[in-house]
Each structure stands twice: as C-alpha cells, then as structure tokens.
Design a protein around this motif. Structure first.
Motif, short mmCIF file in Angstrom:
data_model
loop_
_atom_site.label_atom_id
_atom_site.label_comp_id
_atom_site.label_asym_id
_atom_site.label_seq_id
_atom_site.Cartn_x
_atom_site.Cartn_y
_atom_site.Cartn_z
N ASN A 370 0.82 -1.21 0.00
CA ASN A 370 0.00 0.00 0.00
C ASN A 370 0.86 1.27 0.00
N ASN A 371 2.06 1.14 -0.54
CA ASN A 371 3.02 2.25 -0.54
C ASN A 371 3.38 2.72 0.86
N PHE A 372 3.23 1.82 1.82
CA PHE A 372 3.69 2.15 3.16
C PHE A 372 5.15 1.75 3.29
N PHE A 373 5.86 2.50 4.14
CA PHE A 373 7.19 2.07 4.54
C PHE A 373 7.33 2.32 6.04
N ARG A 374 8.21 1.57 6.64
CA ARG A 374 8.30 1.56 8.09
C ARG A 374 9.71 1.96 8.53
N PHE A 422 -2.03 -4.49 -2.63
CA PHE A 422 -0.82 -5.30 -2.65
C PHE A 422 -0.02 -5.13 -3.92
N ASN A 423 -0.56 -4.34 -4.84
CA ASN A 423 0.22 -4.02 -6.03
C ASN A 423 1.13 -2.83 -5.81
N LYS A 424 0.84 -2.08 -4.77
CA LYS A 424 1.68 -0.93 -4.45
C LYS A 424 2.67 -1.36 -3.38
N LYS A 425 3.78 -1.87 -3.83
CA LYS A 425 4.75 -2.38 -2.86
C LYS A 425 6.01 -1.54 -2.90
N ILE A 426 6.52 -1.28 -1.71
CA ILE A 426 7.78 -0.54 -1.63
C ILE A 426 8.87 -1.54 -1.30
N LEU A 427 9.61 -1.91 -2.32
CA LEU A 427 10.65 -2.91 -2.15
C LEU A 427 12.02 -2.27 -1.93
N HIS A 428 12.19 -1.06 -2.46
CA HIS A 428 13.52 -0.44 -2.48
C HIS A 428 13.48 0.91 -1.78
N THR A 429 14.32 1.05 -0.78
CA THR A 429 14.46 2.32 -0.08
C THR A 429 15.94 2.57 0.15
N ALA A 430 16.30 3.84 0.32
CA ALA A 430 17.70 4.17 0.60
C ALA A 430 17.76 5.35 1.55
N TRP A 431 18.75 5.35 2.40
CA TRP A 431 18.93 6.42 3.38
C TRP A 431 20.25 7.12 3.10
N HIS A 432 20.20 8.42 3.05
CA HIS A 432 21.41 9.23 2.83
C HIS A 432 22.46 8.83 3.87
N PRO A 433 23.72 8.68 3.45
CA PRO A 433 24.74 8.19 4.38
C PRO A 433 25.02 9.13 5.55
N LYS A 434 24.66 10.41 5.43
CA LYS A 434 25.01 11.32 6.51
C LYS A 434 23.82 12.08 7.07
N GLU A 435 22.83 12.31 6.26
CA GLU A 435 21.73 13.17 6.70
C GLU A 435 20.42 12.41 6.73
N ASN A 436 19.42 13.08 7.25
CA ASN A 436 18.09 12.47 7.27
C ASN A 436 17.34 12.80 6.01
N VAL A 437 17.81 12.18 4.95
CA VAL A 437 17.15 12.29 3.65
C VAL A 437 16.96 10.85 3.18
N SER B 259 -12.88 -12.02 -12.06
CA SER B 259 -14.19 -11.46 -12.32
C SER B 259 -14.46 -10.24 -11.45
N HIS B 260 -13.72 -10.12 -10.36
CA HIS B 260 -13.95 -8.98 -9.49
C HIS B 260 -13.18 -7.78 -10.00
N SER B 261 -13.74 -6.64 -9.79
CA SER B 261 -13.02 -5.44 -10.23
C SER B 261 -12.72 -4.56 -9.04
N SER B 262 -12.26 -5.20 -7.98
CA SER B 262 -11.94 -4.42 -6.79
C SER B 262 -10.77 -3.50 -7.06
N PRO B 263 -10.90 -2.26 -6.71
CA PRO B 263 -9.79 -1.33 -7.00
C PRO B 263 -8.59 -1.51 -6.09
N SER B 264 -8.81 -2.15 -4.95
CA SER B 264 -7.70 -2.22 -4.01
C SER B 264 -6.63 -3.19 -4.44
N ILE B 265 -7.04 -4.33 -4.91
CA ILE B 265 -6.04 -5.29 -5.32
C ILE B 265 -6.21 -5.51 -6.81
N VAL B 266 -5.35 -4.86 -7.54
CA VAL B 266 -5.45 -4.98 -9.00
C VAL B 266 -4.32 -5.88 -9.46
#
Lengths: 454, 288
Positions: A370-374, A422-437, B259-266
């Motif tokens: 869901n494009n979340f990162f932790r 579940f199609n919006k997945k954040i697999l790749h993240t990077a942290w600046h080596p010195k700063e909070n970026v 068959s479902h067109s749920s927007p959350s899981i595409v």
C-alpha cells in the motif's frame, strides 16, 4: 519560495524527526509502463548522488544541488544529472532464454577523482560505468574548424595554440568494464569490497569475487549447487562484503540462515566461519513458515558490528558475535500473518523487500504494501509507518503516520488490512549516508523525504 | 449438531459419536481438503513456472519445499493412500497409468530410498493398495525424502538454466516417449501461454483427482460434496491462526478472482493471466 514554519506537529517515530515530503520523480499516469518500474535505489558514498535503476535497463542519476544560503528551510533538491541505458535485453540462443535488462542492483564505488564510478547488474552481467563531467572544450585548432571540418590549407596563415573555453556542462556515462559470463543463475547481489579493488557478485547458487580491473575471469568463492539438482532445497538470496574487513562477507539463504565467511580460511568458502539462525517457534509453524523465513536482504551496519536481515514479515538485527539469535526483531506487517495463503496464491509472499540503515545506525527502514514504509528507532524502540503517495506531496508537507487496523472497530484514518493495495509495494528504499534524507521507490515513482529543519 | 430427542446412530464399532469428535472430524476433513488445495495450488505454480522463460529459482525451490512438506504430512496421517485410491477408481486405462509411472520413475535410477509415489503401478487395484501400505510404512521421515514425481518436475524446472542445446534435445526426445502431452508441454515452454487440459493431466500425473471421466462415484467426489471451500478459511487454518477474527464482507482472496473489479487489489497483467489459467486448471481438476 520562502517557507513558513509549520508550528507544532507530533514528533515522528524515528529519531524524533518530522518527516516531510521533498520531491517526487516519475510519471503521474495511473498506467504504469513496465519499463519504468524502479528496481534499485542507491545513494553514493557522500550522498551527493542518487542512482536508480529500472526494469527497462536504464540508470538515472540525480545530483543534489548546492545548498544556497537563501533557502534556509530546505536542503538541496535532487535533479537529474545523467540518464543512460545500462543494459539491453539479450537472448541466450543456446538455452532459448531471454535475459531481462532489468537492473537488479547498483553499487557506487568510493570516489577517487573527479569522475564517479558505479557498478550496475542485471541477471547475468555486471558493468562498471564511469560518469564524468565535461565543461570545457578546446577551441582554436589550427587544422580544423569549430565544427570539425578541415580547414582549407591555403587559409592557414598563422599558428595558434588551442585554448580551453567553458561550455555547457555535459555529463557523460561510459561503460569501462563489462563483467560477463560468470553467472549461470540470476544475480541477486553485488557488493564492493572495502579494499576498493574487488567486489563480489552473488546469484542463486554461487558467489564470485572479481577484481575491478579484470573482466575475463573471476574467483568462485561460494558454490552451493548440489551434484543432483533435484536435491536442491536452499538458494542464496543476498550477499554483502563487510564494510571494514575486506576478508569477510556474509550471504543469506532461502531458509532464513546467514553464513559469515572468511576468505583467508580457504579459497572456496563453502564452510562458513559463523552461522546465524534463529530457532523456529514451534507454535507458529505452518506450511508457510519456510517461505516467510526466506531472507530477502542482508545489510551490514556502517559500524560493521551488526547486520540486519529482512524476511517477509520482520526485520532482524544481529550482533556478529552472537549466532544463535538476533539481538533485535521488528515486526513490519504482522497483520499479514493470517493472510499468508492468499499472499501465497497471488505470489506476494515471494516479494523481496530490502532494508537499510541510517548513517549513524540508530534507525532502520524497510518497505511494505500500500506504498507504506516503516522506520524503527533502535534506541527508543519507537516505530512509524509512513506512506509515499501523491496526495501527501505538497512541498515540505509533513508526513502523517499511518496505521493499519487489524480487526475490530476501524478508527478514523486507519486502513483495514483488506483494503491494502498489494500491487503498491515498496521494495527499495535508501537512506542518505550522513543526513536524514531518504529515497523511497514506489513502483515507477521515486519519492524523496527529508526531516524538518526547525 | 443433535437436537434434543434425536436418536444418535452408532458407528460400526459400537462407539458413541460425540458432538466433539464429530466436530473434530469435520475440522480434520476440512483441514485435509484445504491442505490438498494448497498442494494443488503449489503444483500449478510449479507447472506455470515451468512455462516461464527463465523461472525464478528461489520461488521454485520454496514452492517445491512446501509441496514436500505437505506430502510428508499427508504420508504421516495416512491420507496419501486415499489419493492413490482415487486413481484406481477414476477409471484410468492401464496405458495411462503407465504414463504416470514413467513420469515418476524418470530420474530415479540409482535411488535406493523408498519411493513415495511408486504406489502408482500398472498392476491392478488390489495390488496397489498392498503396495501403498508397504511403502507408507517404510517411508523414512527426513527433509530429504525422495520425491519422485516432483523431483522429476522440479529437476526439469531448475535444470532449465543449465541445459545446453544438446541436452534440451535429449530431454525433448525423452519427453516425447511419454506421450504427445509432454511434447505439447515442451512447445509451450517457448512462450505460448495456453495449455490444453490433456497436457496438464499428464504432467500432473498422480495429482489429478479426476481424469476426465465424468463418473461421479470417485471417492474424492464424496469428500468434496459438503465442504465449504471459501479460501479465507484456508488462510486461518493453514497459517495456524485458529482464533483469527473473521474479516468483514471484503474477502481478500475473492478479490483476486479475475471477475472482481476491486480497486484495491489490482492484478498485474502477468498475475491476471496466471489467475485465469489457475481458474481454468482448477476447474479441470475439481471437475466443476
């Protein structure tokens, strides 16, 4: 644009900072072109440059603009510095297999002169790229014109010395080495050694050690291929060189184990020096236990004392001196444990999430769905969930912590597990080596977040 | 559940059937059905990965290990022989059973370990049962339990990367001996995304519950008759979370159906075509 100070605000979870949106790169289109999907993100050693690789085999390098005294409230922004096609799709005629051009990993070399060097790898080939600037050119040649045509000899009446004149900055990327034909299986990791002369590359079954100057051969240092492939039950999932000890490296496996090897012990490091594995909790055993224990990423801390591993549901920090269990475990999205069968069916359970340390090793970050990162603060044990989304992308907008509701009544602003994308997945993240970026890759978009300067 | 005043039936052994044990039996059979579903799903995944241009080795290994685990457990609780019985009664002709055997025995020449799947033979029903018992009794429990049919499949899956042009020809020849179905499979490896039901049937070998015969009297048909196969139960059962709260009307797994067109899981394009194939294959297997 002068920015007003946004007063108050809650203290963010990681490092007491308030994370704010800085920039987003990439198309806004809902329709994502497969080639634009970002497959790796990496800051260089100084943090001045940020490289991304995508499925289309391209590398885009961003450079941070110099901080100007006028813009007190935001740090330098990252702008495109260089774009080049690193790998092309290939076809292996012998096996009738296509070799994807997707960039699996980028690793920067430490900077030793004006030019920048990075290694980029797809499934089979690693390339060393030199990125250099050209801001002068010679003018006043005797034998040719400015546009390169030969001058008419009769016109040449005097002798002059060509002069270097400034020109518009040009950034050139050229492949300096191509390390090919050493991997039968898909390369999952590359790691530059602290000696700055060698690097390792790992595929599913083998790890090779290369010298940066030598492309026609490499040393095989780990080989876990069984004589009979039908007996194969475990593969290598990630590998990394120790940040200070050039003879030490680790590699992780699909069974949730990490092996630390010392290259001084033997030429072939099939026997590990240390073996890290957490004993399984028998009460939570299921058919999916092994799959979710498979380690998708391993990273040494900058100090070299610890290493961090990412498996499907958690991040673990290990003390290199203690092999029998991790010293810290952080749950990334425990609410997915009851959904493992669905995630197995749609293959999400095989997603390979990466993880990273901040510059001081006090915090760690990893992605989720869901494009979340932790982010987890190792000192205060606080954690925060943030979202990379276009909705929160006003300049310097503070990121609001997100929360997933795991059952019972859903509070306002919470999102229920069933609504996660579940199609919006954040697999790749990077942290600046010195700063909070931080740089967060969300499919085809690259988000850059910074901490708030008060 | 029994209401007051209803006469309870006695089992053959004269035992009383208590509510608890009946519930337990229902839970157990539900579990084993869902475990079977997971097994089928895993095999389909392995088969599909077989079709890909270059299979992801890590994923294949993890799926294969999962299949092995299920198989070990099924062997332990004796439900494995029920699967083999089904083939007996499914009306397979001797030649078809021969095909299945070939698939199983392909790459295990020197192996002395008891073969779990060697119960499938072309002798006859009665003998099969005997063989099954012996085999199951003598099976040793270890992580490296030999897995003939799967090994053959998996080996092919992983060997793909290693095969030289010459080896591929050899294998293609070997496969062609097993029947036309295998040839079709080889063809599809080169990129075609559709499979004929016949191909799947032959490749799946031991794991086909219904082999095309429409007869409703297979033993497994009865097993399926009164089962609620909603997948969110599969989640909670198989991931050990018996007390997980039931989610709301939104069903995670339902949303994955094309068959479902749920927007959350595409689904990604790949996912969608795989799911379509998955549906198609499951229809054939379950015979719905």
């Amino acid at each position: 644009v002068p920015a007003g100070i946004v007063g108050g605000g809650r203290v963010g979870g990681g490092n007491d900072f308030q994370w704010c949106f800085s920039q987003v790169k990439g198309a806004i289109d809902e329709d994502v072109a497969e080639a634009d999907i970002i497959s790796t993100v990496e800051f260089n050693c100084s943090g001045e440059l940020l490289a991304t690789g995508d499925k289309g085999g391209r590398v885009v390098i961003f450079q941070r603009e110099q901080e100007s005294k006028n813009r007190l409230l935001s740090r330098g922004e990252y702008n495109v510095y260089s774009t080049f096609q690193s790998h092309e799709p290939e076809f292996d005629y012998l096996k009738s297999l296509e070799i994807e051009e997707k960039i699996n990993k980028i690793r920067w070399l430490p900077q030793q002169n004006a030019a920048h060097f990075l290694l980029s790898a797809n499934d089979k080939t690693i390339k060393l790229w030199k990125i250099s600037e050209r801001d002068k050119r010679a003018e006043g040649y005797n034998l040719k014109d400015e546009d390169g045509r030969l001058r008419d000899q009769f016109r040449i009446t005097t002798l002059r010395v060509p002069v270097l004149m400034p020109m518009d900055l040009m950034v050139e990327a050229s492949p300096r080495r191509i390390f090919a034909n050493a991997h039968t299986y898909h390369i999952n990791s590359i790691s530059v050694n602290s000696d700055y002369e060698t690097y390792l590359s790992a595929d599913d079954l083998r790890i090779n050690l290369w010298h940066l100057e030598i492309t026609d051969r490499s040393f095989n240092i780990v080989d876990i291929k069984p004589a009979n492939m039908e007996e194969l039950t475990e593969v290598i999932t990630a590998a990394e060189c120790h940040p200070h000890q050039c003879n030490v490296f680790v590699y992780s496996s699909s069974k949730g184990t990490i092996r630390l090897c010392d290259m001084r012990a033997a030429a072939l490091c099939d026997r590990h020096s240390k073996f890290f594995e957490e004993p399984e909790d028998p009460s939570s055993r299921s058919f999916f236990s092994e799959i979710i224990s498979s380690i998708s990423d391993v990273k040494f801390s900058h100090s070299g004392r610890y290493m961090m591993t990412r498996d499907y549901l958690s991040v673990k920090v290990w003390d290199l001196n203690m092999e029998n269990r991790p010293v810290e475990t952080y749950q990334v999205h425990e609410y997915l444990r009851s959904k493992l069968c669905s995630l197995y069916e749609n293959d999400c359970i095989f997603d390979k999430f990466e993880c990273c340390w901040n510059g001081s090793d006090s915090a760690i970050m990893t992605g989720s769905y869901n494009n979340f990162f932790r982010m987890f603060d190792r000192n205060t044990r606080r954690d925060i969930t943030l979202e990379a989304s276009r909705e929160n992308s006003k300049p310097r907008a503070m990121l609001k912590p997100r929360k997933v509701c795991t059952g019972g009544k859903r509070k306002k602003d919470e999102i229920s597990v069933d609504s996660l994308d579940f199609n919006k997945k954040i697999l790749h993240t990077a942290w600046h080596p010195k700063e909070n970026v931080i740089a967060v890759a969300a499919t085809n978009n690259l988000y850059i977040f910074q901490d708030k300067i008060n | 559940m029994f209401s007051k005043g209803t006469k309870r039936k006695f089992s053959d052994g004269g035992e009383e059937i208590s509510d608890e044990s009946l519930l337990g039996a229902r839970v157990a059979s539900s579990y084993s059905l869902q475990r079977q579903s997971l097994l089928d799903m895993s095999l389909i995944k392995l088969q599909l990965c077989h079709m890909l241009v270059e299979p992801n080795l890590c994923r294949s290994v993890l799926i294969a290990n999962t299949v092995r685990q299920i198989q070990e457990e099924m062997t332990h609780d004796g439900s494995w022989h029920m699967v083999t019985e089904a083939f007996c009664s499914a009306g397979q002709s001797p030649s078809e059973r021969l095909v299945a055997t070939e698939v199983l025995c392909r790459s295990r020449e020197q192996d002395a370990e008891p073969k779990l799947f060697s119960v499938i033979s072309y002798e006859g029903c009665c003998e099969e049962e005997v063989v099954a018992d012996e085999t199951l009794c003598s099976v040793s429990v270890s992580d490296t339990v030999s897995n003939v049919c799967l090994a053959g499949r998996m080996g092919q899956c992983w060997e793909k990367s290693e095969l030289s042009g010459i080896e591929r020809d050899e294998e293609a020849l070997e496969d062609s001996r097993l029947g036309s179905g295998e040839e079709e499979e080889i063809d599809t490896e080169d990129g075609a995304s559709t499979e004929s039901p016949k191909t799947i049937g032959q490749v799946f070998g031991t794991f086909e519950i219904k082999n095309g015969s429409p007869g409703p009297d297979s033993a497994l048909e009865e097993l399926f008759s009164d089962v609620d196969t909603s997948y969110y139960d599969l989640d909670t059962m198989l991931t050990g979370m018996q007390s997980a709260p039931k989610m709301g009307p939104y069903d995670l797994l339902d949303s994955l159906a094309p068959s479902h067109s749920s927007p959350s899981i595409v689904s990604t394009p790949n996912c969608r075509s795989d799911l379509n194939e998955l549906d198609h294959i499951m229809e054939i297997i379950v015979g719905s």
